[in-house]
Scaffold this active site. Structure first.
Site, mmCIF file in Angstrom:
data_model
loop_
_atom_site.group_PDB
_atom_site.id
_atom_site.type_symbol
_atom_site.label_atom_id
_atom_site.label_comp_id
_atom_site.label_asym_id
_atom_site.label_seq_id
_atom_site.Cartn_x
_atom_site.Cartn_y
_atom_site.Cartn_z
ATOM 1 N N CYS A 1 -5.996 6.621 -4.626
ATOM 2 C CA CYS A 1 -4.996 7.696 -4.521
ATOM 3 C C CYS A 1 -5.667 9.072 -4.560
ATOM 4 O O CYS A 1 -6.388 9.402 -5.509
ATOM 5 C CB CYS A 1 -3.992 7.563 -5.664
ATOM 6 S SG CYS A 1 -2.688 8.813 -5.608
ATOM 7 N N CYS B 1 3.944 6.771 -4.093
ATOM 8 C CA CYS B 1 3.148 7.934 -3.691
ATOM 9 C C CYS B 1 3.529 8.338 -2.265
ATOM 10 O O CYS B 1 3.900 7.504 -1.444
ATOM 11 C CB CYS B 1 1.662 7.594 -3.754
ATOM 12 S SG CYS B 1 0.596 9.006 -3.371
ATOM 13 N N ARG C 1 -0.051 5.775 3.847
ATOM 14 C CA ARG C 1 -0.479 4.384 3.997
ATOM 15 C C ARG C 1 0.268 3.420 3.082
ATOM 16 O O ARG C 1 -0.035 2.227 3.055
ATOM 17 C CB ARG C 1 -1.989 4.282 3.710
ATOM 18 C CG ARG C 1 -2.829 5.085 4.691
ATOM 19 C CD ARG C 1 -4.239 5.266 4.169
ATOM 20 N NE ARG C 1 -4.259 6.077 2.955
ATOM 21 C CZ ARG C 1 -5.374 6.396 2.287
ATOM 22 N NH1 ARG C 1 -6.538 5.957 2.713
ATOM 23 N NH2 ARG C 1 -5.312 7.143 1.195
#
Ligand SMILES: [Zn+2]
Length: 211
Positions: free
Chosen positions: A101, A42, A46
């Site tokens: 997410c 993704c 982070r």
């Protein structure tokens, strides 16, 4: 100093530190790239591939997009996949999602995120629909999101296995293995959730018989 100038400044210090530790570091890296892994993760800031796996530049070939999707009309992703499989000869492809997410959370709302994001998030809604029974039964919304993160990773593994790029490499070179992982923002731990070994048979509808 402006924030972006700080980045350039830090870069100089980082490069100097590397050379101080190992004078040939950049010379070696610039001459050779032989990563064993392709990482599809993704874009979330982070979840940096190298940092959370404690690997160095040169070890992982990386592609990132919102919610780590493998879309079979995405020329960007397919180019990365083609290059990684056919030129770098990677042995493993990792699809790594993460709990919490934002892309997954957004996809299960009914909010209009406008044209382009709606188009992208639609793919996640399709994953939800495939697993609607299981997901609807999870009443806690955070837990439901977490499960969708895991199922989404699994679907992206299927999506990779459906490509002729992966199937041809499976047939000719018995690689790469496909790994579905989910990273926990709260504890930093990666949980393997799905694995598909090279050569695994999938729904015959998607298997090419004349590769
Ligand atoms: Zn994300």
């Amino acid at each position: 100093m402006k924030p972006y100038e700080l980045l350039l400044n830090e870069n100089k210090q980082w490069a100097a530190g590397k050379v101080a530790q190992d004078p040939d570091y950049f010379k070696r890296l610039s001459q050779l790239q032989t990563p064993e892994f392709l990482w599809i993760g993704c874009s979330d800031s982070r979840v940096p591939a190298n940092e959370i796996t404690n690997t160095q530049p040169g070890e992982i070939f990386v592609h990132r997009n919102i919610a780590n999707l493998v879309i079979n009309t995405d020329v960007n992703l397919l180019s990365v996949l083609d290059f990684a499989v056919n030129h770098l000869k990677v042995k493993h492809i990792i699809v790594c999602g993460h709990y919490g997410c934002g892309g997954i959370k957004a996809a299960i709302t009914n909010h209009d995120f406008k044209a382009v994001l709606n188009m992208w998030l639609r793919n996640i809604k399709d994953v939800y629909r495939l697993h609607r029974k299981e997901l609807d039964d999870i009443k806690d919304m955070d837990l439901r999101c977490d499960r969708l993160v895991e199922l989404n990773v699994q679907e992206q593994i299927f999506s990779l296995a459906k490509t002729s790029i992966v199937q041809r490499a499976w047939k000719n070179e018995q690689r790469p293995d496909l790994h579905g992982w989910v990273y926990g923002l709260k504890d930093g731990i990666i949980k393997p959730v799905y694995e598909m070994r090279a050569g695994t048979h999938i729904d015959s509808l998607y298997e090419y018989d004349d590769l």
